[in-house]
Design an enzyme around this catalytic site. Structure first.
Site, PDB file in Angstrom:
ATOM      1  N   LEU A 146       0.886  -1.031  -0.098  1.00 41.41           N
ATOM      2  CA  LEU A 146      -0.041   0.102  -0.026  1.00 41.41           C
ATOM      3  C   LEU A 146       1.001   1.209  -0.002  1.00 41.41           C
ATOM      4  O   LEU A 146       2.027   1.158   0.415  1.00 41.41           O
ATOM      5  CB  LEU A 146      -1.036   0.167   1.379  1.00 41.41           C
ATOM      6  CG  LEU A 146      -1.821  -1.083   1.423  1.00 41.41           C
ATOM      7  CD1 LEU A 146      -2.613  -0.929   2.851  1.00 41.41           C
ATOM      8  CD2 LEU A 146      -2.784  -1.247   0.255  1.00 41.41           C
ATOM      9  N   ASP A 147       0.388   2.486  -0.735  1.00 39.88           N
ATOM     10  CA  ASP A 147       1.206   3.669  -0.592  1.00 39.88           C
ATOM     11  C   ASP A 147       1.337   3.947   0.606  1.00 39.88           C
ATOM     12  O   ASP A 147       0.433   3.652   1.748  1.00 39.88           O
ATOM     13  CB  ASP A 147       0.346   4.524  -1.308  1.00 39.88           C
ATOM     14  CG  ASP A 147       0.457   4.319  -2.948  1.00 39.88           C
ATOM     15  OD1 ASP A 147       1.324   3.424  -3.450  1.00 39.88           O
ATOM     16  OD2 ASP A 147      -0.447   4.790  -3.589  1.00 39.88           O
ATOM     17  N   VAL A 148       2.519   4.814   0.992  1.00 41.02           N
ATOM     18  CA  VAL A 148       2.652   5.495   2.204  1.00 41.02           C
ATOM     19  C   VAL A 148       1.464   6.282   2.656  1.00 41.02           C
ATOM     20  O   VAL A 148       0.925   6.168   4.011  1.00 41.02           O
ATOM     21  CB  VAL A 148       3.822   6.329   2.303  1.00 41.02           C
ATOM     22  CG1 VAL A 148       3.886   7.093   3.505  1.00 41.02           C
ATOM     23  CG2 VAL A 148       5.021   5.582   2.225  1.00 41.02           C
TER      24      VAL A 148
END
EC number: 5.4.99.-
Length: 314
Positions: A146-148
């Site tokens: 997942l993206d930051v």
């Protein structure tokens, strides 16, 4: 200007292929050697890329058959996993094969060059979870990311069997990944599929874009709730490209609310108190790698996204 070939670098000499004829030098170096555009541009500016024996500018258009000499930078040691407690990260489920976490905002999936913040892998190490040793050293056990700036459900493999099974399941699209997203405006139709290839943005190294010849990327969506300025969507990913949801809806001119990187309205973002995209990995369903039983894990909205939704509903 003279060449500044770096000591210890990997020296390469080859003709410019037909397919790169007329391309900018920095872009050609990026394509040929798998470097980011930023790294390729820095290499050219340092004089470490010669065209027919001469240093050229990044904007120089290369010709097919010209001789290109490049010294690549020495490889950088991969980042290491540092055990670090992460406030807000919750273990939803754990057994001998998998650990499922609810990831808060500001946390990366695994260590990477240039990232000094907390990671899911570091957090799991800090609380004593042994992770699969499969995969690169800094991302062992990681089967998806997942993206930051994206919150929600994420699964990590603990056993080698689980790693192999889950990697295969993600590859063959046997995992159901559902996200909730609030996008600007109202998609037309309210329910549909976006089928548009994605690859790195041709001009911005940190962004991705819909580009001809990119990797196949398919996003299904359904409108759950509409507001005057935005819509809450249920999104199901058929593929899992980097920034896929953000890129696809930005391309439709319905960027995720708060996603300034992909064109969101900063005024609306400020009104909703958002400093990141309204995007949440709502649920994950897959066959358990050992039992084969279908399992589903769900994550509630974190406080910042819930508050933004309340403001939209008022």
């Amino acid at each position: 200007m003279t060449s500044a070939f770096a000591a210890g670098g990997d020296h390469r000499s080859l003709p410019v292929p037909e397919g790169l004829d007329g391309m900018r030098l920095d872009q050609a170096v990026s394509r040929l050697f798998g470097l980011s555009r930023t790294a390729a541009a820095a290499l050219v500016e340092a004089g470490d890329a010669l065209v027919d024996g001469t240093v050229r500018a990044n904007s120089h258009k290369v010709k097919a058959g010209s001789w290109l000499e490049v010294t690549l930078p020495a490889p950088v040691a991969p980042p290491t996993v540092v055990p670090q407690a992460v406030p807000g990260l919750t273990v939803v489920h754990a057994d001998d094969d998998i650990v499922v976490v609810d990831k808060p905002v500001g946390v990366a999936a695994h260590p990477s060059p240039g990232w000094t913040g907390p990671t899911v892998i570091g957090a799991l190490a800090a609380i004593g979870h042994r992770i699969s040793t499969s995969g690169a050293a800094e991302r062992q056990g990681v089967v998806h990311r997942l993206d930051v700036g994206t919150t929600g459900i994420m699964v990590v493999a603990k056993s080698e069997q689980a790693y192999t099974a889950l990697k295969r399941a993600f590859k063959y699209r046997e995992v159901e990944k559902r996200y909730h997203a609030v996008v600007q405006g109202h998609p037309d139709p309210l329910r549909g599929t976006i089928d548009a290839p994605i690859d790195r943005h041709p001009h911005h190294d940190y962004r991705w874009a819909v580009v001809s010849g990119g990797k196949p990327s398919i996003t299904h969506y359904d409108t759950l709730e509409a507001f005057p300025a935005a819509s809450l969507l249920d999104v199901r990913l058929e593929t899992g490209r980097t920034h896929q949801i953000r890129v696809h809806f930005s391309t439709l001119r319905h960027p995720c609310v708060g996603d300034i990187t992909y064109g969101a309205d900063p005024t609306l973002s400020a009104r909703l108190g958002l400093s990141r995209q309204w995007l949440h990995a709502r649920s994950l369903s897959f066959a358990h790698p050992r039992t084969g039983d279908e399992v589903t894990f769900v994550s509630d909205y974190p406080d910042d996204l819930a508050r933004a939704l309340e403001i939209l509903r008022d």
